[in-house]
Design an enzyme around this catalytic site. Structure first.
Site, PDB file in Angstrom:
ATOM      1  N   GLN A 193       0.741  -1.022  -0.003  1.00 33.04           N
ATOM      2  CA  GLN A 193      -0.024   0.060   0.146  1.00 33.04           C
ATOM      3  C   GLN A 193       0.903   1.298   0.212  1.00 33.04           C
ATOM      4  O   GLN A 193       0.321   2.346   0.137  1.00 33.04           O
ATOM      5  CB  GLN A 193      -0.902  -0.098   1.025  1.00 33.04           C
ATOM      6  N   HIS A 259      -0.918  -0.190   5.692  1.00 31.94           N
ATOM      7  CA  HIS A 259      -1.578   0.704   7.037  1.00 31.94           C
ATOM      8  C   HIS A 259      -0.713   1.725   7.039  1.00 31.94           C
ATOM      9  O   HIS A 259      -0.230   2.059   8.060  1.00 31.94           O
ATOM     10  CB  HIS A 259      -1.921   0.153   8.246  1.00 31.94           C
ATOM     11  N   GLU A 353     -14.807   2.578  10.314  1.00 30.54           N
ATOM     12  CA  GLU A 353     -15.550   3.494  10.950  1.00 30.54           C
ATOM     13  C   GLU A 353     -15.669   4.962  10.428  1.00 30.54           C
ATOM     14  O   GLU A 353     -14.588   5.244   9.858  1.00 30.54           O
ATOM     15  CB  GLU A 353     -14.821   3.578  12.504  1.00 30.54           C
ATOM     16  N   TYR A 363      -9.426   6.383  20.128  1.00 32.51           N
ATOM     17  CA  TYR A 363     -10.564   5.935  19.296  1.00 32.51           C
ATOM     18  C   TYR A 363     -10.690   4.290  19.522  1.00 32.51           C
ATOM     19  O   TYR A 363     -11.463   3.806  18.605  1.00 32.51           O
ATOM     20  CB  TYR A 363     -10.508   6.300  18.007  1.00 32.51           C
ATOM     21  N   TYR A 374      -9.237 -11.208  10.490  1.00 30.65           N
ATOM     22  CA  TYR A 374      -9.298 -11.942   9.209  1.00 30.65           C
ATOM     23  C   TYR A 374      -9.179 -13.198   9.377  1.00 30.65           C
ATOM     24  O   TYR A 374      -9.882 -13.923   8.344  1.00 30.65           O
ATOM     25  CB  TYR A 374      -7.874 -11.375   8.437  1.00 30.65           C
TER      26      TYR A 374
HETATM   27  C1  HEC Z   1      -5.841  -9.267   5.482  1.00 30.24           C
HETATM   28  C2  HEC Z   1      -6.183  -9.594   4.120  1.00 30.24           C
HETATM   29  C3  HEC Z   1      -6.031 -10.753   3.548  1.00 30.24           C
HETATM   30  C4  HEC Z   1      -7.006 -11.568   3.821  1.00 30.24           C
HETATM   31  C5  HEC Z   1      -7.873 -11.877   4.857  1.00 30.24           C
HETATM   32  C6  HEC Z   1      -6.580 -12.842   3.179  1.00 30.24           C
HETATM   33  N1  HEC Z   1      -5.613 -12.451   2.195  1.00 30.24           N
HETATM   34 FE1  HEC Z   1      -4.694 -13.539   0.915  1.00 30.24          FE
HETATM   35  N2  HEC Z   1      -3.548 -12.424   0.268  1.00 30.24           N
HETATM   36  C7  HEC Z   1      -3.700 -11.286   0.919  1.00 30.24           C
HETATM   37  C8  HEC Z   1      -2.479 -10.159   0.264  1.00 30.24           C
HETATM   38  C9  HEC Z   1      -2.312  -8.605   0.687  1.00 30.24           C
HETATM   39  C10 HEC Z   1      -1.745 -11.008  -0.482  1.00 30.24           C
HETATM   40  C11 HEC Z   1      -0.716 -10.451  -1.645  1.00 30.24           C
HETATM   41  C12 HEC Z   1       0.465 -10.850  -0.891  1.00 30.24           C
HETATM   42  C13 HEC Z   1       1.836 -10.568  -1.767  1.00 30.24           C
HETATM   43  O1  HEC Z   1       1.633  -9.603  -2.897  1.00 30.24           O
HETATM   44  O2  HEC Z   1       2.945 -10.730  -1.360  1.00 30.24           O
HETATM   45  C14 HEC Z   1      -2.426 -12.244  -0.570  1.00 30.24           C
HETATM   46  C15 HEC Z   1      -2.058 -13.526  -1.288  1.00 30.24           C
HETATM   47  C16 HEC Z   1      -2.942 -14.639  -1.224  1.00 30.24           C
HETATM   48  C17 HEC Z   1      -2.421 -15.570  -2.071  1.00 30.24           C
HETATM   49  C18 HEC Z   1      -1.456 -15.817  -2.860  1.00 30.24           C
HETATM   50  C19 HEC Z   1      -1.550 -15.081  -4.392  1.00 30.24           C
HETATM   51  C20 HEC Z   1      -0.578 -15.198  -5.517  1.00 30.24           C
HETATM   52  O3  HEC Z   1      -0.833 -14.115  -6.196  1.00 30.24           O
HETATM   53  O4  HEC Z   1       0.060 -16.063  -5.343  1.00 30.24           O
HETATM   54  C21 HEC Z   1      -3.581 -16.881  -1.965  1.00 30.24           C
HETATM   55  C22 HEC Z   1      -3.426 -18.039  -2.657  1.00 30.24           C
HETATM   56  C23 HEC Z   1      -4.275 -16.029  -0.914  1.00 30.24           C
HETATM   57  N3  HEC Z   1      -3.868 -14.720  -0.545  1.00 30.24           N
HETATM   58  C24 HEC Z   1      -5.523 -16.779  -0.477  1.00 30.24           C
HETATM   59  C25 HEC Z   1      -6.253 -16.452   0.719  1.00 30.24           C
HETATM   60  C26 HEC Z   1      -7.356 -17.053   1.108  1.00 30.24           C
HETATM   61  C27 HEC Z   1      -7.680 -18.494   0.826  1.00 30.24           C
HETATM   62  C28 HEC Z   1      -8.054 -16.440   2.245  1.00 30.24           C
HETATM   63  C29 HEC Z   1      -8.829 -16.781   3.280  1.00 30.24           C
HETATM   64  C30 HEC Z   1      -8.737 -17.883   3.989  1.00 30.24           C
HETATM   65  C31 HEC Z   1      -7.011 -15.279   2.072  1.00 30.24           C
HETATM   66  N4  HEC Z   1      -6.140 -15.103   1.316  1.00 30.24           N
HETATM   67  C32 HEC Z   1      -7.107 -14.229   2.957  1.00 30.24           C
HETATM   68  C33 HEC Z   1      -4.289 -10.586   1.810  1.00 30.24           C
HETATM   69  C34 HEC Z   1      -5.319 -11.264   2.234  1.00 30.24           C
END
Ligand code: HEC
Length: 485
Positions: A193, A259, A353, A363, A374
């Site tokens: 971000q 953040h 919020e 807050y 999450y």
């Molecule tokens: C808090 C926010 C958040 C939540 C909740 C979250 N993710 Fe993610 N996820 C991310 C972010 C940000 C990335 C990218 C990480 C990076 O770019 O290095 C990611 C990456 C991934 C990837 C890899 C994608 C890639 O391009 O290879 C997978 C698979 C994935 N998430 C699955 C899930 C699954 C399934 C869930 C729920 C069980 C979940 N995520 C929940 C934020 C989240």
């Protein structure tokens, strides 16, 4: 067992490149329907909706339609979900689910990838740029395009506009709609971000040409690059920034890339208010007055500390802190009626919020919250506590608000005095009705599906402007809402 089939509704990507064309008229854009065997991934679908969608979008299709960073084989998907990428904002779910769940989630994601592949994902050329909500009819005019993540907007006295692009560019938008590159911006870490973020003008800009930029500043150590939120003051001369000076750096630096907060707003008191997010460390940062993170700060226009700040005389406290207990405020504005600073901020899952910022107040994050974690874990059972402020509004599910503006002037008769927030998650502009400093009634939704709305502001000309992220199918940019009723 009754067998129903799920209908998966795909958002049809809207071609934005042809200037103002976009439309929410559903009859024009009938989404294709795909039949899925509901029993096959029922459990995974529920997990995805409840746990992943807050960050990855409501629907599996929006998530899988991506360039895979860590691989899309079953094993790599399971690996990603189990271990997460904490520094990038992806939590680890190791302790949240069983092996069967991981397997099923990976299959569900792979199935989604197949669906996307099968669909002939054509760009739809839309014929109308007219949007209608309960009380508004507007025409959406394209003001600037080709800006992938437009973050900050500032209106110059001569009706030109300054626009930051998160990747690290600052543009001046001329009245003939051409974008001019402004030189002299700071080096930023454009990851996660982070990047070049907000911009605001000095209240006496007409005389002194001073602007302020917030950004993700970095510091290299032997092994890693650390980042934090900083504010640069500079003078705009022609198409250059000169006399650049960092007047604010939020300490400590951290390794995360999310953040940052970063909204900038001058108050009627002539002080600069700066939002700083908690950088993903909710346990240590927002409730401690000995760091800068998870706070709203208040500084003089030269970066010095106003002597009437709430904690200036408290040993060990950071003197620029004005309020604390914040998570990630992505919108900040001045209420023109009361002169108070209003912010919107991202909650965890649920619990976004809107807050009115008052001197020295707490807050509550993460002691009180309307959201949960999450990975489904409860953050706190408390939503209220003595000594902690209540939001004027909260959103569950989270809309991921970004940008906030009061509707001023008389161009939008039905929205006079109302409050607008962009939604990154649901890709719409949110209007909340306000009466005697309180938000009342149901929200109204306009510009549904146009893209991740990053910012919203009233221009000097009395029109509402929105900054919208680009995506693979359309070019991001700045759009003007021209009222038709
Ligand atoms: C808090 C926010 C958040 C939540 C909740 C979250 N993710 Fe993610 N996820 C991310 C972010 C940000 C990335 C990218 C990480 C990076 O770019 O290095 C990611 C990456 C991934 C990837 C890899 C994608 C890639 O391009 O290879 C997978 C698979 C994935 N998430 C699955 C899930 C699954 C399934 C869930 C729920 C069980 C979940 N995520 C929940 C934020 C989240």
């Amino acid at each position: 067992m009754n067998k129903t089939s799920y209908q998966i509704i795909l958002l049809i990507p809207i071609l934005f490149s042809n200037i103002t064309s976009c439309n929410t008229n559903k009859s024009n854009n009938q989404p294709p329907h795909i039949e899925l065997d509901e029993n096959k991934h029922k459990n995974a679908k529920v997990i995805f909706e409840n746990t992943c969608s807050g960050c990855h979008g409501e629907r599996i299709e929006t998530f899988v339609d991506r360039k895979w960073k860590y691989g899309k084989s079953k094993d790599s998907l399971i690996e990603s979900i189990k271990n997460g990428y904490a520094d990038a904002g992806m939590p680890s779910f190791k302790s949240a689910f069983s092996e069967d769940d991981f397997n099923e989630l990976a299959e569900y994601i792979m199935n989604g990838i197949e669906i996307i592949k099968k669909l002939d994902f054509k760009d739809v050329e839309v014929k109308s740029n007219i949007f209608i909500s309960e009380s508004q009819k507007i025409q959406l005019d394209t003001i600037a395009k080709g800006i992938k993540v437009p973050w900050g907007m500032a209106f110059l006295p001569n009706n030109e506009m300054l626009i930051t692009e998160r990747a690290g560019k600052l543009y001046k938008l001329k009245s003939n709609k051409t974008l001019i590159n402004i030189d002299g911006v700071p080096d930023v870490v454009a990851e996660g971000q982070g990047g070049l973020l907000d911009i605001t003008l000095h209240p006496d800009f007409s005389d002194n040409h001073i602007i302020y930029l917030s950004y993700a500043i970095f510091k290299k150590t032997d092994s890693i690059t650390l980042a934090t939120t900083a504010v640069m003051k500079a003078k705009l001369v022609g198409n250059n920034l000169i006399d650049q000076q960092n007047i604010f750096v939020a300490l400590p630096f951290s390794r995360t890339r999310h953040h940052f907060g970063s909204r900038l707003q001058f108050g009627n008191d002539g002080k600069l208010y700066i939002s700083v997010g908690e950088r993903g460390n909710e346990k240590e940062n927002p409730q401690s007055l000995s760091n800068f993170l998870g706070k709203i700060h208040r500084i003089n226009d030269d970066g010095s500390i106003p002597q009437d700040n709430p904690f200036v005389n408290q040993t060990g406290s950071i003197p620029s802190i004005y309020s604390y207990g914040h998570r990630n405020p992505q919108g900040m504005t001045l209420n023109p009626r009361t002169g108070e600073i209003w912010v919107n901020e991202h909650g965890p899952r649920g619990g976004d919020e809107i807050n009115i910022i008052r001197k020295g107040k707490n807050y509550g994050w993460p002691i009180i919250t309307y959201g949960i974690n999450y990975d489904g874990k409860i953050i706190s059972n408390l939503t209220k506590k003595d000594g902690m402020e209540q939001p004027v509004k909260y959103w569950t599910p989270s809309i991921a608000p970004s940008g906030i503006a009061f509707v001023t002037g008389d161009k939008y008769k039905n929205w006079e005095g109302g409050l607008l927030s962009g939604s990154l998650r649901f890709r719409y502009l949110n209007h909340s009705k306000i009466r005697t400093n309180k938000i009342i009634g149901e929200d109204e939704i306009l510009l549904r599906n146009i893209g991740r709305i990053r910012n919203v502001k009233m221009g000097n000309d009395g029109f509402i402007y929105v900054a919208v992220d680009g995506s693979k199918n359309w070019s991001g940019g700045i759009f003007k809402l021209v009222p038709l009723n």
